[in-house]
Design a protein around this motif. Structure first.
Motif, PDB file in Angstrom:
ATOM      1  N   PRO A   1      -9.160  10.174  12.008  1.00 24.26           N
ATOM      2  CA  PRO A   1      -9.593   8.764  11.931  1.00 24.26           C
ATOM      3  C   PRO A   1      -9.968   8.351  10.517  1.00 24.26           C
ATOM      4  N   ALA A   2     -10.667   9.206   9.772  1.00 20.15           N
ATOM      5  CA  ALA A   2     -11.090   8.845   8.421  1.00 20.15           C
ATOM      6  C   ALA A   2      -9.887   8.666   7.501  1.00 20.15           C
ATOM      7  N   ASP A   3      -8.921   9.591   7.580  1.00 14.65           N
ATOM      8  CA  ASP A   3      -7.749   9.488   6.715  1.00 14.65           C
ATOM      9  C   ASP A   3      -6.859   8.311   7.118  1.00 14.65           C
ATOM     10  N   ARG A   4      -6.778   8.056   8.439  1.00 15.93           N
ATOM     11  CA  ARG A   4      -6.033   6.876   8.880  1.00 15.93           C
ATOM     12  C   ARG A   4      -6.630   5.607   8.254  1.00 15.93           C
ATOM     13  N   ALA A   5      -7.974   5.561   8.205  1.00 16.59           N
ATOM     14  CA  ALA A   5      -8.636   4.381   7.621  1.00 16.59           C
ATOM     15  C   ALA A   5      -8.341   4.275   6.131  1.00 16.59           C
ATOM     16  N   GLU A   6      -8.380   5.414   5.419  1.00 11.28           N
ATOM     17  CA  GLU A   6      -8.117   5.412   3.980  1.00 11.28           C
ATOM     18  C   GLU A   6      -6.667   4.994   3.703  1.00 11.28           C
ATOM     19  N   ASN A   7      -5.754   5.490   4.531  1.00 14.36           N
ATOM     20  CA  ASN A   7      -4.343   5.133   4.426  1.00 14.36           C
ATOM     21  C   ASN A   7      -4.199   3.590   4.454  1.00 14.36           C
ATOM     22  N   LEU A   8      -4.861   2.989   5.440  1.00 11.74           N
ATOM     23  CA  LEU A   8      -4.739   1.541   5.600  1.00 11.74           C
ATOM     24  C   LEU A   8      -5.445   0.788   4.475  1.00 11.74           C
ATOM     25  N   ARG A   9      -6.551   1.316   3.988  1.00 12.03           N
ATOM     26  CA  ARG A   9      -7.262   0.662   2.886  1.00 12.03           C
ATOM     27  C   ARG A   9      -6.343   0.552   1.666  1.00 12.03           C
ATOM     28  N   ARG A  10      -5.638   1.653   1.377  1.00 10.09           N
ATOM     29  CA  ARG A  10      -4.742   1.627   0.216  1.00 10.09           C
ATOM     30  C   ARG A  10      -3.598   0.635   0.430  1.00 10.09           C
ATOM     31  N   VAL A  11      -3.054   0.643   1.641  1.00 10.28           N
ATOM     32  CA  VAL A  11      -1.952  -0.282   1.934  1.00 10.28           C
ATOM     33  C   VAL A  11      -2.429  -1.722   1.750  1.00 10.28           C
ATOM     34  N   ALA A  12      -3.646  -1.997   2.244  1.00 12.98           N
ATOM     35  CA  ALA A  12      -4.168  -3.359   2.134  1.00 12.98           C
ATOM     36  C   ALA A  12      -4.264  -3.791   0.670  1.00 12.98           C
ATOM     37  N   HIS A  13      -4.669  -2.866  -0.196  1.00 14.91           N
ATOM     38  CA  HIS A  13      -4.759  -3.225  -1.615  1.00 14.91           C
ATOM     39  C   HIS A  13      -3.390  -3.485  -2.236  1.00 14.91           C
ATOM     40  N   ILE A  14      -2.397  -2.725  -1.764  1.00 10.02           N
ATOM     41  CA  ILE A  14      -1.040  -2.998  -2.256  1.00 10.02           C
ATOM     42  C   ILE A  14      -0.634  -4.419  -1.834  1.00 10.02           C
ATOM     43  N   CYS A  15      -0.917  -4.738  -0.563  1.00 15.25           N
ATOM     44  CA  CYS A  15      -0.583  -6.076  -0.070  1.00 15.25           C
ATOM     45  C   CYS A  15      -1.255  -7.132  -0.924  1.00 15.25           C
ATOM     46  N   LYS A  16      -2.519  -6.904  -1.257  1.00 18.03           N
ATOM     47  CA  LYS A  16      -3.251  -7.890  -2.041  1.00 18.03           C
ATOM     48  C   LYS A  16      -2.576  -8.120  -3.402  1.00 18.03           C
ATOM     49  N   LEU A  17      -2.204  -6.992  -4.060  1.00 18.15           N
ATOM     50  CA  LEU A  17      -1.519  -7.119  -5.356  1.00 18.15           C
ATOM     51  C   LEU A  17      -0.239  -7.937  -5.223  1.00 18.15           C
ATOM     52  N   LEU A  18       0.529  -7.607  -4.189  1.00 19.52           N
ATOM     53  CA  LEU A  18       1.803  -8.308  -3.984  1.00 19.52           C
ATOM     54  C   LEU A  18       1.551  -9.791  -3.711  1.00 19.52           C
ATOM     55  N   ASN A  19       0.617 -10.042  -2.798  1.00 16.53           N
ATOM     56  CA  ASN A  19       0.329 -11.426  -2.419  1.00 16.53           C
ATOM     57  C   ASN A  19      -0.192 -12.231  -3.603  1.00 16.53           C
ATOM     58  N   ASP A  20      -1.053 -11.585  -4.403  1.00 19.93           N
ATOM     59  CA  ASP A  20      -1.598 -12.274  -5.583  1.00 19.93           C
ATOM     60  C   ASP A  20      -0.485 -12.750  -6.496  1.00 19.93           C
ATOM     61  N   GLN A  21       0.614 -12.007  -6.509  1.00 12.55           N
ATOM     62  CA  GLN A  21       1.701 -12.384  -7.389  1.00 12.55           C
ATOM     63  C   GLN A  21       2.831 -13.078  -6.634  1.00 12.55           C
ATOM     64  N   GLY A  22       2.474 -13.644  -5.516  1.00 15.54           N
ATOM     65  CA  GLY A  22       3.389 -14.566  -4.850  1.00 15.54           C
ATOM     66  C   GLY A  22       4.375 -13.921  -3.887  1.00 15.54           C
ATOM     67  N   ILE A  23       4.219 -12.619  -3.654  1.00 16.01           N
ATOM     68  CA  ILE A  23       5.234 -11.912  -2.860  1.00 16.01           C
ATOM     69  C   ILE A  23       4.728 -11.705  -1.426  1.00 16.01           C
ATOM     70  N   ILE A  24       5.654 -11.849  -0.469  1.00 17.81           N
ATOM     71  CA  ILE A  24       5.314 -11.627   0.937  1.00 17.81           C
ATOM     72  C   ILE A  24       5.356 -10.128   1.235  1.00 17.81           C
ATOM     73  N   ALA A  25       4.317  -9.632   1.902  1.00 13.75           N
ATOM     74  CA  ALA A  25       4.317  -8.230   2.308  1.00 13.75           C
ATOM     75  C   ALA A  25       4.579  -8.164   3.815  1.00 13.75           C
ATOM     76  N   VAL A  26       5.557  -7.314   4.197  1.00 13.48           N
ATOM     77  CA  VAL A  26       5.826  -7.108   5.625  1.00 13.48           C
ATOM     78  C   VAL A  26       5.377  -5.683   5.957  1.00 13.48           C
ATOM     79  N   CYS A  27       4.360  -5.553   6.811  1.00  9.60           N
ATOM     80  CA  CYS A  27       3.769  -4.244   7.061  1.00  9.60           C
ATOM     81  C   CYS A  27       3.898  -3.846   8.517  1.00  9.60           C
ATOM     82  N   SER A  28       4.156  -2.592   8.710  1.00 11.36           N
ATOM     83  CA  SER A  28       4.272  -2.082  10.066  1.00 11.36           C
ATOM     84  C   SER A  28       3.370  -0.857  10.179  1.00 11.36           C
ATOM     85  N   PHE A  29       2.219  -1.032  10.805  1.00 14.01           N
ATOM     86  CA  PHE A  29       1.253   0.059  10.924  1.00 14.01           C
ATOM     87  C   PHE A  29       0.569  -0.011  12.282  1.00 14.01           C
TER      88      PHE A  29
END
Lengths: 301, 639
Positions: free
Chosen positions: B518-546
């Motif tokens: 459970p802890a690593d699953r949460a960390e996995n998603l935290r990192r993905v969320a930050h990637i999404c934020k970077l992409l979104n900040d620069q105008g890009i759509i993120a499509v995620c499947s988790f």
């Protein structure tokens, strides 16, 4: 073709620009209407600004109930004829308490029935901009007045805290409760007003023209007997004199001048050679030096 | 009718035809400025007798002129100023002569009142600059001249005053004149004149003086009465900034404005900014009559042949003569407010009848008003003048101030106090396209803070999409990957810029040290969320499947990305479907070879707030649902 405007047409264009700007930028503008000649000019300018449409804001008259009867007749007649949206506001509390110039003196009367009534009227209808007919050449303290004059939530004017006003770009931003007094004929002189009335054939109250009227001399002011609220001791001394009025207000506070001027031309002629300038026939100006400035700070025009 | 009456009629008829000259007087009390104005007004007989008698009384008490009448007292209006003996604000005076009417903007001369002088100069056609003959051209003279040229006044009269104290010496006059000319040459003022006067004694003020036989020019008043100013107006470039739309009834639709410059005529073809629609002028309406032409500064109402949507702030121009329509420009700015300029403020800018928001990108330099030196600086204080780069939210339609005073000027309004905090004059400069490539001071600040130099709106306009995250949640084997991959392909084909992120690609590289606890699953998603934020900040759509198995995890993701940008979808498949679809992992867990699989030995919370819920069997339909959702929310396409 020479593309130039006369002085009057240039002033007219400037005033129309100002009036339209207010109508475009404010939610609830009102035009304060005093029935005087300057007001008559201002109303004509508003009619011109929105022709062929109607003036998109109401006129408001602060009626102290001590105005000359002829003024009130004139007001009601033209409001009806021209289809103005006219608000007549009176401080009813003051009226019912019997406030008047003869019983309470000019200072109390003006303060309660005029200044306080104006503020109450503005508050009642939540007006955020009010047009006034003041001119900069009328009095020394007005020479520095802005065209858009900022008032705080208490309608007070702070001479040290007025907004810079450049070109013809007017800053119309106010917070809720604050307001702007707008003076579209700031740059007109008294002569310009008369010229414009003459040129445009604008109707004005007949009191401006000389006529035999019942007059009493009260403390050096020639006061007309307009009704029997004037104490008998004065009324008894009344005698017919050929006079006219240079400004109009409450009859008890507005001194006449002896005159033979029955036409605009004669008025102007008299004005060019006259020994008494316009505002000195208003009793309130004599209170103290800088008194107009004092009244402006308190919210009076 | 008496003959006298005839005279006054003639007088009025003539008076009515006079034109208007607006002038500025610059100088301090010591230069005799107020005395000069007082005398011009007095001698042109517009001062009524009672004002004069009041004046005699005042002069005795606080006057500075001994037993003579102190003309300066006519002018100082406000009490406090009178007591200090200086004029602080701008005061407007009116007088008229047989030839002309005059409005004088009377402004104080000290450096701390630069803003007042700028205000007075903004409406003036002509400036009188006073020089004390005893001191000649001083710092103040240069400052005043600079401000006059900055505000675009084309005519200067240099009044060399107090000549009586210099015995009306031609030598003194010539020396001052030469000094002034050598200085004024660097400023762009087409018409400069010099008059030797004594304001106090009246020499060369109204009448020519006998004491200056060597001076061949006219008196001050003669000059003011005769200087030609009509030609100063711009009659070439039609600029008609719509101020008010008049719609009294269905039949009439008029556009009211004061003609800012140029001439508008009935039948003219016009172009509307910013819509670029064209039409013809049908009529020019005024209360008095319809006109064939209107010119500045007339206030008129124009109707057009075609029904075009036009609102306040739009501008009518001739198609072959257009102003610049840009969001960025350079200007000379005068700071008028007590609090200093703040580069992060988003001001209101009012330009003609157009109001929008504006930011100051950069201060290139300030001008020392006394020496005209350019000084590098990063902000302006009260009364300082500098060259700045400004960016507005909407394009404005402008000309350089030098060419057009009406469309080259603007004011900045503080968004909180609503004070007019600065005024500006637009400079003739290169296209804004050449400006954007430079790194401005604001840019530097943003870079230091790690903020993009590109605005969110700019990304949106460029990519025609909003940078947001589409997050598909669901059990292992539910078919969410199939949906996510086909969606990415479809978006790509439709022109969207989208990035696909799924569990196996992230776990094979970026997050390969993470386990399935459970802890690593949460960390996995935290990192993905930050990637999404970077992409979104620069105008890009993120499509995620988790899988993203519970609401607390999903809330955390939404928090990182930004709740508004996070769009949660749910693939609603039964456990049986999943086992059938991807049997391998389910088999391993049944055999006890692995653990921590949501839906089996870890709880899976069905999202209750999913924006869309899918059935895996409907893959094609599901894509359309998402595309409809994106379009409805203006995520893609954005326009």
């Amino acid at each position: 073709m020479e593309y130039s405007l006369t002085n009057l047409r240039e002033l007219e264009a400037e005033a129309i620009h100002i009036i339209r700007e207010v109508a475009a930028e404010f939610e609830h503008p009102v035009m304060l209407y005093s029935i005087g000649k300057d007001s008559s000019v201002m109303v004509r300018l508003a009619e011109k600004a929105f022709y062929p449409g109607k003036v998109p804001f109401p006129l408001m008259h602060i009626d102290t109930r001590w105005k000359f009867r002829e003024m009130v007749e004139f007001r009601d007649r033209y409001a009806k004829e021209k289809g103005w949206d006219l608000i007549v506001y009176t401080n009813m509390e003051g009226f019912e308490a019997g406030i008047g110039p003869f019983t309470h003196g000019s200072k109390v009367h003006t303060d309660i029935m005029k200044t306080q009534a104006l503020l109450a009227g503005l508050n009642k209808y939540k007006f955020d901009a009010a047009f006034g007919g003041a001119r900069r050449d009328e009095e020394k303290s007005r020479a520095k007045e802005r065209i858009f004059s900022f008032r705080d939530k208490l309608h007070q004017w702070d001479p040290k805290n007025q907004r810079p006003e450049l070109w013809n770009i007017y800053n119309a931003r106010v917070q809720k409760g604050e307001s702007i007094r707008v003076f579209p004929i700031s740059n007109w002189t008294e002569l310009d007003i008369w010229q414009y009335i003459r040129l445009e054939k604008i109707p004005i109250v007949p009191l401006y023209f000389a006529k035999e009227r019942p007059i009493v001399n009260i403390d050096g002011n020639l006061i007309m007997v307009d009704d029997d609220r004037m104490p008998k001791k004065f009324r008894d001394k009344a005698e017919m004199k050929k006079v006219r009025f240079r400004t109009l207000g409450c009859y008890a506070l507005t001194g006449a001048i002896e005159s033979n001027a029955e036409t605009i031309e004669e008025i102007v002629e008299e004005m060019m050679t006259v020994t008494v300038s316009e505002r000195t026939t208003r009793v309130i100006d004599f209170d103290q030096e800088g008194s107009m400035e004092q009244k402006k700070r308190e919210g009076y025009f | 009718m008496t003959t006298q009456n005839l005279d006054i009629k003639e007088f009025l008829d003539q008076d009515q035809k006079k034109d208007l000259l607006r002038l500025l007087t610059a100088g301090s009390v010591d230069d005799g400025k107020s005395t000069l104005i007082g005398r011009l007004m007095f001698d042109s007989k517009m001062i009524y007798e009672d004002q004069l008698s009041a004046l005699e009384r005042d002069s005795k008490r606080i006057g500075h002129a001994g037993d003579d009448i102190d003309y300066a007292l006519l002018l100082d209006g406000l009490k406090a100023e009178r007591e200090q003996g200086i004029t602080i604000d701008v005061a407007y005076r009116y007088f008229s002569t047989a030839k002309r009417k005059f409005i004088i903007a009377d402004t104080p001369g000290h450096e701390q009142y630069t803003r007042n002088m700028v205000t007075g100069a903004s409406t003036a056609n002509l400036a009188i600059i006073l020089i004390d003959a005893r001191y000649g051209v001083i710092t103040q003279t240069k400052r005043h001249t600079f401000l006059v040229s900055l505000l675009g006044i084309k005519h200067i009269v240099v009044a060399i005053n107090k000549m009586d104290l210099m015995n009306f010496s031609q030598e003194v006059f010539d020396k001052i004149r030469a000094d002034y000319e050598s200085f004024v040459i660097q400023l762009d003022i087409p018409d400069v004149n010099f008059i030797p006067i004594s304001a106090l004694k009246g020499d060369n003020v109204v009448d020519r003086s006998e004491k200056t036989p060597w001076y061949k020019g006219g008196s001050m008043l003669e000059f003011l009465e005769n200087v030609r100013i009509t030609s100063d107006r711009n009659f070439t470039d039609l600029r008609y900034p719509v101020q008010f739309v008049l719609r009294p009834d269905i039949a009439f639709r008029g556009f009211s404005a004061s003609v800012a410059s140029g001439i508008i005529s009935k039948g003219d073809e016009i172009l509307v900014l910013p819509s670029l629609k064209t039409s013809k002028v049908k009529s020019i309406v005024t209360y008095d009559k319809e006109l064939d032409h209107a010119f500045p500064p007339q206030s008129v109402t124009v109707t057009l042949e075609d029904e075009i949507d036009i609102s306040r702030g739009d501008m009518l121009v001739h198609p072959d003569n257009q102003p610049r329509m840009e969001r960025q420009f350079e200007a000379m700015l005068v700071w008028m407010d007590v609090p200093p300029m703040n580069l992060t403020t988003l001001f209101y800018i009012k330009h003609t009848s157009n109001t929008t928001k504006a930011r100051i990108d950069q201060v290139k330099y300030k001008v020392d008003v006394n020496t005209l030196e350019k000084i590098g600086i990063d902000h302006l204080n009260l009364n300082e003048i500098g060259r700045v780069v400004i960016t507005t939210s909407k394009p404005i339609f402008f000309d350089p101030y030098k060419k057009n005073r009406q469309t080259g000027s603007f004011i900045l309004i503080d968004p909180i106090t609503h004070n007019t905090c600065a005024v500006g004059m637009i400079i003739d400069q290169l296209d804004s396209k050449n400006l954007t490539s430079r790194i401005t001071d604001v840019d530097k600040q943003k870079i230091a803070q790690g903020k993009s130099l590109i605005q969110r709106e700019e990304y949106q306009n460029k990519y025609n999409q909003k940078g947001e995250t589409i997050w598909i949640s669901g059990l292992h084997g539910s078919g969410k990957n199939e949906l996510a991959f086909s969606l990415e392909k479809r978006l790509f084909e439709d022109g969207s810029v989208a990035v696909l992120i799924d569990g196996s690609s992230v776990r094979s590289g970026l997050n390969r040290e993470l386990d399935f606890t459970p802890a690593d699953r949460a960390e996995n998603l935290r990192r993905v969320a930050h990637i999404c934020k970077l992409l979104n900040d620069q105008g890009i759509i993120a499509v995620c499947s988790f899988i993203s198995r519970n609401s607390s995890l999903r809330s955390q993701i939404a928090e990182i990305i930004g709740p508004d940008r996070f769009h949660l979808f749910y693939m609603d498949a039964t456990l049986d479907y999943c086992k059938n679809n991807k049997p391998e992992l389910y088999k391993l867990i049944e055999e006890g070879k692995t653990k921590n699989l949501p839906g089996v030995d870890l709880e899976f919370e069905v999202p209750v707030n999913a924006k869309l819920v899918f059935k895996p069997e409907e893959n094609e339909l599901n894509i359309d649902k998402i595309l409809n959702y994106l379009a409805a929310n203006k995520i893609f396409p954005h326009r």
